[in-house]
Scaffold this active site. Structure first.
Site, mmCIF file in Angstrom:
data_model
loop_
_atom_site.group_PDB
_atom_site.id
_atom_site.type_symbol
_atom_site.label_atom_id
_atom_site.label_comp_id
_atom_site.label_asym_id
_atom_site.label_seq_id
_atom_site.Cartn_x
_atom_site.Cartn_y
_atom_site.Cartn_z
ATOM 1 N N GLY A 285 0.814 -1.200 0.000
ATOM 2 C CA GLY A 285 0.000 0.000 0.000
ATOM 3 C C GLY A 285 0.853 1.257 0.000
ATOM 4 O O GLY A 285 2.097 1.184 -0.002
ATOM 5 N N ASP A 326 -3.782 11.216 -4.930
ATOM 6 C CA ASP A 326 -3.458 10.225 -3.892
ATOM 7 C C ASP A 326 -3.385 10.830 -2.494
ATOM 8 O O ASP A 326 -3.458 10.100 -1.511
ATOM 9 C CB ASP A 326 -2.095 9.577 -4.179
ATOM 10 C CG ASP A 326 -2.175 8.480 -5.234
ATOM 11 O OD1 ASP A 326 -3.223 8.360 -5.897
ATOM 12 O OD2 ASP A 326 -1.172 7.748 -5.388
ATOM 13 N N ALA A 334 -4.572 7.024 -10.984
ATOM 14 C CA ALA A 334 -4.181 8.206 -11.747
ATOM 15 C C ALA A 334 -5.397 8.910 -12.354
ATOM 16 O O ALA A 334 -5.513 10.142 -12.295
ATOM 17 C CB ALA A 334 -3.201 7.792 -12.838
ATOM 18 N N HIS A 458 -19.523 -7.018 -34.666
ATOM 19 C CA HIS A 458 -19.237 -8.451 -34.627
ATOM 20 C C HIS A 458 -18.101 -8.770 -35.578
ATOM 21 O O HIS A 458 -18.118 -8.289 -36.714
ATOM 22 C CB HIS A 458 -20.480 -9.239 -35.050
ATOM 23 C CG HIS A 458 -20.214 -10.724 -35.144
ATOM 24 N ND1 HIS A 458 -20.103 -11.512 -34.023
ATOM 25 C CD2 HIS A 458 -20.009 -11.523 -36.226
ATOM 26 C CE1 HIS A 458 -19.848 -12.757 -34.412
ATOM 27 N NE2 HIS A 458 -19.782 -12.783 -35.737
HETATM 28 P P1 FAD Z 1 1.882 11.426 -7.675
HETATM 29 O O1 FAD Z 1 1.842 10.779 -8.992
HETATM 30 O O2 FAD Z 1 2.494 10.700 -6.550
HETATM 31 O O3 FAD Z 1 2.597 12.813 -7.894
HETATM 32 C C1 FAD Z 1 2.852 13.699 -6.851
HETATM 33 C C2 FAD Z 1 4.030 14.554 -7.227
HETATM 34 O O4 FAD Z 1 4.178 15.588 -6.264
HETATM 35 C C3 FAD Z 1 5.349 13.796 -7.246
HETATM 36 O O5 FAD Z 1 5.978 13.991 -8.478
HETATM 37 C C4 FAD Z 1 6.150 14.407 -6.100
HETATM 38 O O6 FAD Z 1 7.530 14.486 -6.393
HETATM 39 C C5 FAD Z 1 5.550 15.794 -6.013
HETATM 40 N N1 FAD Z 1 5.654 16.399 -4.693
HETATM 41 C C6 FAD Z 1 5.291 15.859 -3.502
HETATM 42 N N2 FAD Z 1 5.446 16.758 -2.519
HETATM 43 C C7 FAD Z 1 5.933 17.888 -3.094
HETATM 44 C C8 FAD Z 1 6.274 19.160 -2.607
HETATM 45 N N3 FAD Z 1 6.107 19.479 -1.314
HETATM 46 N N4 FAD Z 1 6.743 20.076 -3.471
HETATM 47 C C9 FAD Z 1 6.881 19.767 -4.792
HETATM 48 N N5 FAD Z 1 6.549 18.589 -5.315
HETATM 49 C C10 FAD Z 1 6.069 17.663 -4.475
HETATM 50 N N6 FAD Z 1 -2.863 4.131 -11.220
HETATM 51 C C11 FAD Z 1 -3.684 3.893 -12.266
HETATM 52 O O7 FAD Z 1 -4.715 4.573 -12.392
HETATM 53 N N7 FAD Z 1 -3.388 2.947 -13.216
HETATM 54 C C12 FAD Z 1 -2.285 2.186 -13.127
HETATM 55 O O8 FAD Z 1 -2.047 1.335 -13.988
HETATM 56 C C13 FAD Z 1 -1.407 2.393 -12.027
HETATM 57 N N8 FAD Z 1 -0.292 1.668 -11.918
HETATM 58 C C14 FAD Z 1 0.565 1.913 -10.881
HETATM 59 C C15 FAD Z 1 1.712 1.137 -10.766
HETATM 60 C C16 FAD Z 1 2.579 1.347 -9.727
HETATM 61 C C17 FAD Z 1 3.822 0.508 -9.630
HETATM 62 C C18 FAD Z 1 2.321 2.377 -8.780
HETATM 63 C C19 FAD Z 1 3.279 2.667 -7.662
HETATM 64 C C20 FAD Z 1 1.179 3.158 -8.875
HETATM 65 C C21 FAD Z 1 0.292 2.927 -9.929
HETATM 66 N N9 FAD Z 1 -0.887 3.664 -10.051
HETATM 67 C C22 FAD Z 1 -1.739 3.403 -11.092
HETATM 68 C C23 FAD Z 1 -1.245 4.712 -9.096
HETATM 69 C C24 FAD Z 1 -0.883 6.095 -9.667
HETATM 70 O O9 FAD Z 1 0.496 6.124 -9.958
HETATM 71 C C25 FAD Z 1 -1.238 7.183 -8.675
HETATM 72 O O10 FAD Z 1 -2.606 7.057 -8.318
HETATM 73 C C26 FAD Z 1 -1.006 8.554 -9.268
HETATM 74 O O11 FAD Z 1 0.326 8.727 -9.657
HETATM 75 C C27 FAD Z 1 -1.398 9.642 -8.265
HETATM 76 O O12 FAD Z 1 -1.231 10.883 -8.836
HETATM 77 P P2 FAD Z 1 -0.937 12.170 -7.934
HETATM 78 O O13 FAD Z 1 -0.763 13.300 -8.874
HETATM 79 O O14 FAD Z 1 -1.951 12.279 -6.877
HETATM 80 O O15 FAD Z 1 0.419 11.837 -7.174
HETATM 81 P P1 NAD Z 2 -2.675 -2.590 -2.463
HETATM 82 O O1 NAD Z 2 -3.471 -1.938 -1.414
HETATM 83 O O2 NAD Z 2 -3.268 -2.862 -3.781
HETATM 84 O O3 NAD Z 2 -2.121 -3.985 -1.947
HETATM 85 C C1 NAD Z 2 -1.359 -4.106 -0.776
HETATM 86 C C2 NAD Z 2 -1.520 -5.512 -0.272
HETATM 87 O O4 NAD Z 2 -0.593 -5.713 0.755
HETATM 88 C C3 NAD Z 2 -2.910 -5.778 0.304
HETATM 89 O O5 NAD Z 2 -3.431 -6.957 -0.235
HETATM 90 C C4 NAD Z 2 -2.650 -5.860 1.798
HETATM 91 O O6 NAD Z 2 -3.549 -6.720 2.462
HETATM 92 C C5 NAD Z 2 -1.236 -6.407 1.811
HETATM 93 N N1 NAD Z 2 -0.507 -6.109 3.031
HETATM 94 C C6 NAD Z 2 -0.550 -4.994 3.791
HETATM 95 N N2 NAD Z 2 0.299 -5.105 4.836
HETATM 96 C C7 NAD Z 2 0.892 -6.306 4.708
HETATM 97 C C8 NAD Z 2 1.868 -6.993 5.482
HETATM 98 N N3 NAD Z 2 2.387 -6.457 6.572
HETATM 99 N N4 NAD Z 2 2.240 -8.221 5.073
HETATM 100 C C9 NAD Z 2 1.716 -8.789 3.972
HETATM 101 N N5 NAD Z 2 0.788 -8.185 3.213
HETATM 102 C C10 NAD Z 2 0.385 -6.957 3.571
HETATM 103 O O7 NAD Z 2 -1.353 -1.682 -2.569
HETATM 104 P P2 NAD Z 2 -0.131 -1.757 -3.583
HETATM 105 O O8 NAD Z 2 -0.153 -3.008 -4.367
HETATM 106 O O9 NAD Z 2 1.059 -1.406 -2.778
HETATM 107 O O10 NAD Z 2 -0.455 -0.567 -4.538
HETATM 108 C C11 NAD Z 2 -0.668 0.732 -3.998
HETATM 109 C C12 NAD Z 2 -1.735 1.443 -4.752
HETATM 110 O O11 NAD Z 2 -1.235 1.873 -6.008
HETATM 111 C C13 NAD Z 2 -2.940 0.580 -5.088
HETATM 112 O O12 NAD Z 2 -3.860 0.519 -4.035
HETATM 113 C C14 NAD Z 2 -3.507 1.302 -6.236
HETATM 114 O O13 NAD Z 2 -4.308 2.349 -5.760
HETATM 115 C C15 NAD Z 2 -2.288 1.851 -6.937
HETATM 116 N N6 NAD Z 2 -1.953 0.997 -8.083
HETATM 117 C C16 NAD Z 2 -2.860 0.878 -9.072
HETATM 118 C C17 NAD Z 2 -2.593 0.069 -10.145
HETATM 119 C C18 NAD Z 2 -3.615 -0.066 -11.226
HETATM 120 O O14 NAD Z 2 -4.524 0.749 -11.254
HETATM 121 N N7 NAD Z 2 -3.498 -1.026 -12.120
HETATM 122 C C19 NAD Z 2 -1.410 -0.647 -10.211
HETATM 123 C C20 NAD Z 2 -0.514 -0.520 -9.171
HETATM 124 C C21 NAD Z 2 -0.798 0.311 -8.111
#
Ligand code: FAD
Ligand code: NAD
Length: 479
Positions: A285, A326, A334, A458
Site C-alpha cells: 500500500g 493520492d 491516476a 461483430h
Molecule cells: P503522484 O503521482 O504521486 O505525484 C505527486 C508529485 O508531487 C510527485 O511527483 C512528487 O515528487 C511531487 N511532490 C510531492 N510533494 C511535493 C512538494 N512538497 N513540493 C513539490 N513537489 C512535491 N494508477 C492507475 O490509475 N493505473 C495504473 O495502472 C497504475 N499503476 C501503478 C503502478 C505502480 C507501480 C504504482 C506505484 C502506482 C500505480 N498507479 C496506477 C497509481 C498512480 O500512480 C497514482 O494514483 C497517481 O500517480 C497519483 O497521482 P498524484 O498526482 O496524486 O500523485
Molecule cells: P494494495 O493496497 O493494492 O495492496 C497491498 C496488499 O498488501 C494488500 O493486499 C494488503 O492486504 C497487503 N498487506 C498490507 N500489509 C501487509 C503486510 N504487513 N504483510 C503482507 N501483506 C500486507 O497496494 P499496492 O499493491 O502497494 O499498490 C498501492 C496502490 O497503487 C494501489 O492501491 C492502487 O491504488 C495503486 N496501483 C494501481 C494500479 C492499477 O490501477 N493497475 C497498479 C498498481 C498500483
C-alpha cells in the site's frame, strides 16, 4: 516583489499537472511546483509523478514486454508458430521502458509550454497567507497565489524493520529496474502492485512467491472475479500466493533475502516459516505525502489516515486551498486524480466541476486483465439491494476464440425493477478497454436493457458485454 499566480499547484503528477493545464486553459496565470528528478540523467525535475516515472506507465511497458516473451514461449505454438529458443535481454527491455517514460515526461513539459504553465522546480511548502493570497516557499523564493491545489501524491508504505535498498529489497521503483531476472522473487503484499510486477518477473522466468497478510485474495474485487483470478494465477500460471502471512523479520545479505513469517489458515497458525529469495518486493500500500508541506504553518487539516481532509469537491478546510489525487481520500488511481484536477480547476473558474466517484473504473493489468466499475455482489448483498446478474464467459465469444484467449467472464449487475446498471466485473483479455463501455453506461445511468439494445460490432470482445446485458434478463443469444 514576489511572483504572483492565480493558481499554484504543488506536485506535478497526474492530479497536479492536469489541474495546472486545465487552470491555464481557463485563463489563469498558473504555476506547478515539482521537486523530484526521478533519476533524470541531467538531474532535472521531471513531471508526471509516480504514474509516469515509477508507476502506471513503466509497469505497463514491462507487462507488455513480458507478455510478448510469454507468448513467444508458450502462446504462439497453438497458432502453429514455432519460435525455437527464445531469450530475454532485460537491459533492452528496461531501456525501452525508460525511453517511454522520458518521452512522456518530456511531453508534459511541452504541454506546460503550450499552455503557458510556469514550472517551478523545487520543494513547495506553505509559508503563510490566507484567503486573499497564499505564500508558498519554493527553492528559496516565496511566491504568492490566490488558489493553491495540493497534489503531492503518495509514496510506498514502509514496513517496520524492513529497509528498502532498491537493490535486494525493493519498492515499486526498484522492482521496475531489475538488471536481470531474479531466480527466486519474493513479494510482500498480493495487491495490485504485487500481482502486476510479480506477473512481469514470473513471465520472464522467476519463481514468484507472494506473502499476503489478509486471509482473502483480492478482497476489494467481486468475490467471483477473485475466485477466478486465484485459479488462473495460482494453478495455471504458477504464482505461489500464501494468504494469512504475518511477516516477522527480513534479513538481506549478499546471498539474497530471508523472510521469516508465520501463516494463519483456518484458525491454525504455522510459525517458523521462511522464504528465501534473491530479491524481494515490498508492496503493501501507499501513504500520502504531507510531510514538509507546512500544513501546520497554515492550519491545513488532515484526516484520521493522514490524508488532506477534503469535501466531495476537493475543498480543504482553508479558503481557496484544494487537494486532489493520492493525497486525499478515495482510490489511489491516476485517472481519479486527473478528474479531480479538472474538477477543481473548473470550480475555481466558477464552472460546475464534476467527478463521479461512483463510476471510477479499477483495472489490474495482469493476464487475464481484471476490471470493474460500480458495486460488487457482496456490497449489494450487504446493503440489501435487490439485483439481477448476467454472466457470460469469454469462451462463448468468437473473437476471444480467434485470439486464443478465452479465460474469464463478464458479469453485469443490474437493479431489480428498473435494470439500472449497478456494477460490471470483467476478468479476461482487454478488460481494461472493455470496462469503458460500462463506465459510460453507468455515468449516464443506463440500464442493462439499454446495453442489450445497442448494436455491438461483430466479432468483437465487446459482444460479451452485450450478451451479459441480455443475460441479466435471461435472454442471452450465444450462451
Ligand atoms: P503522484 O503521482 O504521486 O505525484 C505527486 C508529485 O508531487 C510527485 O511527483 C512528487 O515528487 C511531487 N511532490 C510531492 N510533494 C511535493 C512538494 N512538497 N513540493 C513539490 N513537489 C512535491 N494508477 C492507475 O490509475 N493505473 C495504473 O495502472 C497504475 N499503476 C501503478 C503502478 C505502480 C507501480 C504504482 C506505484 C502506482 C500505480 N498507479 C496506477 C497509481 C498512480 O500512480 C497514482 O494514483 C497517481 O500517480 C497519483 O497521482 P498524484 O498526482 O496524486 O500523485
Ligand atoms: P494494495 O493496497 O493494492 O495492496 C497491498 C496488499 O498488501 C494488500 O493486499 C494488503 O492486504 C497487503 N498487506 C498490507 N500489509 C501487509 C503486510 N504487513 N504483510 C503482507 N501483506 C500486507 O497496494 P499496492 O499493491 O502497494 O499498490 C498501492 C496502490 O497503487 C494501489 O492501491 C492502487 O491504488 C495503486 N496501483 C494501481 C494500479 C492499477 O490501477 N493497475 C497498479 C498498481 C498500483
Amino acid at each position: 516583489m514576489a511572483r504572483q499566480f492565480d493558481v499554484l499547484v504543488i506536485g506535478g503528477g497526474p492530479g497536479g499537472y492536469v489541474a495546472a493545464i486545465r487552470a491555464a486553459q481557463l485563463g489563469f496565470a498558473t504555476a506547478c511546483v515539482e521537486s523530484q528528478a526521478w533519476g533524470d540523467p541531467k538531474g532535472e525535475v521531471r513531471l508526471g509523478g509516480t504514474c509516469l516515472n515509477v508507476g502506471c506507465i513503466p509497469s505497463k511497458a514491462l507487462l507488455q514486454s513480458s507478455e510478448h516473451f510469454d507468448n513467444a514461449r508458450h502462446g504462439f505454438v497453438m497458432h502453429g508458430i514455432a519460435t525455437g529458443e527464445v531469450s530475454i535481454d532485460v537491459k533492452t527491455m528496461i531501456r525501452r521502458k525508460d525511453n517511454i517514460v522520458s518521452q512522456l515526461t518530456g511531453g508534459i513539459r511541452g504541454l506546460f509550454r503550450k499552455n503557458k504553465v510556469t514550472l517551478l522546480p523545487g520543494h513547495g511548502r506553505f509559508a503563510g497567507g490566507g484567503e486573499d493570497g497564499w505564500e508558498i516557499d519554493v527553492a528559496g523564493e516565496t511566491v504568492t497565489a490566490r488558489h493553491v491545489i495540493v497534489a503531492t501524491g503518495s509514496r510506498p508504505r514502509p514496513l517496520d524493520g524492513i529497509v528498502v535498498d532498491n537493490r535486494l529489497v525493493c519498492d515499486n521503483a526498484g522492482a521496475l529496474a531489475f538488471d536481470a531476472v531474479p531466480k527466486r522473487l519474493g513479494v510482500i503484499g498480493a495487491g495490485v502492485i504485487g500481482l502486476e510486477l510479480g506477473s512481469v518477473w514470473k513471465r520472464l522466468g522467476a519463481e514468484v512467491t507472494l506473502l499476503e497478510a489478509l486471509p482473502d485474495f483480492l478482497a476489494a474485487a467481486d468475490a467471483d472475479i477473485a475466485r477466478e483470478a486465484w485459479k488462473v494465477f495460482t494453478k495455471k500460471q504458477g504464482l505461489d500466493i500464501r494468504l494469512g502471512a504475518r511477516i516477522l523479520g527480513v534479513q538481506a545479505g549478499e546471498d539474497g533475502v530471508r523472510v521469516e513469517y508465520e501463516q494463519e489458515s483456518g484458525g491454525q497458525v504455522s510459525g517458523g516459516q521462511v522464504l528465501e529469495c534473491d530479491r524481494l518486493i515490498v508492496s503493501v500500500g501507499r501513504v500520502p505525502n504531507t510531510e514538509g508541506l507546512g500544513c501546520e504553518a497554515v492550519g491545513l487539516r488532515l484526516d484520521a489516515r493522514g490524508r488532506i481532509d477534503v469535501d466531495a469537491q476537493c475543498r480543504t478546510n482553508l479558503p481557496n486551498v484544494w487537494a486532489v489525487g493520492d493525497v486525499v481520500r478515495g482510490p489511489m488511481l491516476a485517472h481519479k486524480g486527473m478528474e479531480e484536477g479538472v474538477m477543481v480547476a473548473e470550480l475555481i473558474a466558477g464552472q460546475a466541476g464534476h467527478c463521479n466517484y461512483d463510476a471510477v473504473p479499477w483495472v489490474i493489468y495482469t493476464h487475464p486483465e481484471i476490471a470493474w466499475a460500480g458495486k460488487t455482489e457482496q456490497q449489494l448483498r450487504s446493503a440489501g439491494i435487490a439485483y439481477r446478474a448476467g454472466k457470460i464467459p469469454f469462451a462463448a465469444n468468437g473473437r476471444a476464440l480467434g485470439q486464443g484467449d478465452t479465460t474469464g467472464f463478464v458479469k453485469m449487475l443490474a437493479a431489480e425493477g428498473d435494470d439500472r446498471i449497478l456494477g460490471v466485473h470483467i476478468i479476461g483479455t482487454n478488460a481494461s478497454e472493455l470496462i469503458s463501455e460500462a463506465v459510460v453506461a453507468m455515468e449516464f445511468q443506463a440500464s442493462s436493457e439499454d446495453i442489450a439494445r445497442i448494436v455491438h460490432a461483430h466479432p468483437t470482445l465487446s459482444e460479451t458485454l452485450h450478451e451479459a446485458a441480455l443475460a441479466v434478463d435471461k435472454r442471452s443469444l450465444h450462451f
